[in-house]
Design an enzyme around this catalytic site. Sequence first.
Site, PDB file in Angstrom:
ATOM      1  N   THR A 162     -10.546 -82.421   1.342  1.00  0.00           N
ATOM      2  CA  THR A 162     -11.153 -83.738   1.226  1.00  0.00           C
ATOM      3  C   THR A 162     -11.827 -84.021   2.556  1.00  0.00           C
ATOM      4  O   THR A 162     -11.840 -83.183   3.439  1.00  0.00           O
ATOM      5  CB  THR A 162     -10.084 -84.817   1.001  1.00  0.00           C
ATOM      6  N   VAL A 191      -6.261 -86.830 -11.107  1.00  0.00           N
ATOM      7  CA  VAL A 191      -6.494 -87.594  -9.887  1.00  0.00           C
ATOM      8  C   VAL A 191      -5.433 -87.208  -8.862  1.00  0.00           C
ATOM      9  O   VAL A 191      -4.243 -87.148  -9.191  1.00  0.00           O
ATOM     10  CB  VAL A 191      -6.444 -89.111 -10.172  1.00  0.00           C
ATOM     11  N   GLY A 192      -5.873 -86.925  -7.659  1.00  0.00           N
ATOM     12  CA  GLY A 192      -4.954 -86.553  -6.586  1.00  0.00           C
ATOM     13  C   GLY A 192      -4.611 -87.733  -5.699  1.00  0.00           C
ATOM     14  O   GLY A 192      -4.664 -88.890  -6.131  1.00  0.00           O
ATOM     15  N   ASP A 193      -4.286 -87.448  -4.449  1.00  0.00           N
ATOM     16  CA  ASP A 193      -3.814 -88.511  -3.563  1.00  0.00           C
ATOM     17  C   ASP A 193      -4.936 -89.308  -2.901  1.00  0.00           C
ATOM     18  O   ASP A 193      -4.699 -90.425  -2.428  1.00  0.00           O
ATOM     19  CB  ASP A 193      -2.899 -87.928  -2.481  1.00  0.00           C
ATOM     20  N   THR A 212      -4.936 -84.899   3.494  1.00  0.00           N
ATOM     21  CA  THR A 212      -5.654 -83.857   2.768  1.00  0.00           C
ATOM     22  C   THR A 212      -4.689 -82.731   2.456  1.00  0.00           C
ATOM     23  O   THR A 212      -3.813 -82.433   3.259  1.00  0.00           O
ATOM     24  CB  THR A 212      -6.842 -83.324   3.600  1.00  0.00           C
TER      25      THR A 212
END
Lengths: 304, 304
Positions: A162, A191-193, A212
Amino acid sequence: VDSGIVHGPAVAIHGGAGGYREGLGEPIAACLGEVLDRARLMLERGDDAVSVAVYAVSTMESFEFLNAGYGSALCSDGTVEMSASVMRGSDRAAGAVAGVRHAEHPIRAAAGLLDAREVLLIGEAADRHAVSCGVEHRPNEFFVTARQRDRLRSSAGEHGATVGAVCLDLHGALAAATSTGGVRGQPPGRVGDSPLVGAGTWADQNAAVSCTGEGEAFIRTGAAHCAARLVADRASVEIAGAKALEEVAALGASGGLIILNSTGTVAMPFTTQAMPRGTWRAGEQPEVFVDEPNQRPVQGRVGG
Amino acid sequence: VDSGIVHGPAVAIHGGAGGYREGLGEPIAACLGEVLDRARLMLERGDDAVSVAVYAVSTMESFEFLNAGYGSALCSDGTVEMSASVMRGSDRAAGAVAGVRHAEHPIRAAAGLLDAREVLLIGEAADRHAVSCGVEHRPNEFFVTARQRDRLRSSAGEHGATVGAVCLDLHGALAAATSTGGVRGQPPGRVGDSPLVGAGTWADQNAAVSCTGEGEAFIRTGAAHCAARLVADRASVEIAGAKALEEVAALGASGGLIILNSTGTVAMPFTTQAMPRGTWRAGEQPEVFVDEPNQRPVQGRVGG
């Protein structure tokens, strides 16, 4: 060890924890260097932390070789889905978008929610909101690069890279911002963090954090919030960042983060091969680090 | 004060912090009582904490007068969008769905991610995943009740009521689950704290937490994670829950939460008018509380 003396303004940025970026070290270092130079100018003239963090992330979103905005990693179906979040430390205002498919700058759409009733918008609603914020609406193919199309076909692993930024402005306010194209080959809708306040992004009056890595583990440990809580409890940014990554490692996952406290001290730990990163604080020169195989990180003073 | 002696198994459930449910106290109390009776049976026979939490939330999703699943609050366009999350304390596995429009039981779709690579799926992908988990796919109108259609037209305020459950099983494992139809009149695409691990839901080896209230403030304070961290630092559940709600209140917002620690002690604080809630622990009778105007909470022993 932090002296407790305020050294703001300060900024740190990252281009995502993951493998070595072979052949891309120079352009990535140049991009980060440009971002730091401009962030420095903005901070020195008194721009607020949110504006600078959003500027930094927005510029990295436009850069082909980082996984956010244009050049994002592709989902399993070859399309791009992007997510971003921003948090303002002074009042913990937050804005976030997930599953964006058309907004050229997801981080600007997220920033457009900082003073709205909603914190998180997803999917088409997030793209419509982006338009209402003046963010350019693009066809999904706009974001798809030949490089990422090739990478989707290959089997080389790279998780959750990211981009992110943390800033302390002249007025002593902190902000954090994070943006991503997700994980290569992820199912659409995952969807990630990165858009999740507390997981990928956090800012309060004590610390600003952008994470990340393997996003699911950062969610399951509340990594950004975890690190910031430790700083609130008087841990150094080094200890706080390391402990948050230890919790991630305890789940068998890796990644990195950048963390900045209210005195302008930065830590940028990571447990992957590489995490392009850079920092600048008042009275010093900007520094950019891009890790290369079998070497200590290439460390270059840039700009100035 | 917690004696430190383990009193598991135990369960607590809530039907959402908000205003008084005038005229609905009895049916809501009956629903919560039934859920507790069944949860008790499941826990006594050795069912795991996740199964019981998911059962409890799933049953409340089916109940017309609670804001989750069937009978959810309506978005501004008259449709229903639902979100849910579940977390398993033993290994911090988590599953969550947001922006679901067709899954009859969002919490079961979330539970279907506990052992998957992904933690959070949104929108159509979440609905597709639900089908793959065997969750019934319904037209969106299935979820729309006449009561909620009337409420959308009216101006009476009610924010972010949700349903949730926290469990401690015979084996000493904790779990938390939360499900919601969101805020009445919210723009489609708005997501609150309920599907967000760390904000609306948290479970680790020390505590399980499910939150309800003005979701944006719970996101901005990382409320569920905040409360659990305090328990990990040896705070009582009462202190931990109160402090998390204080942080929410500092943002000008209200809500409630249920929190359960590894010895089976429960706290169920809230700062709204009302929060239907109930609890049971080994050796005791289930208790349900439904708040009424100008009265101390109606407290009824149920079942047994």
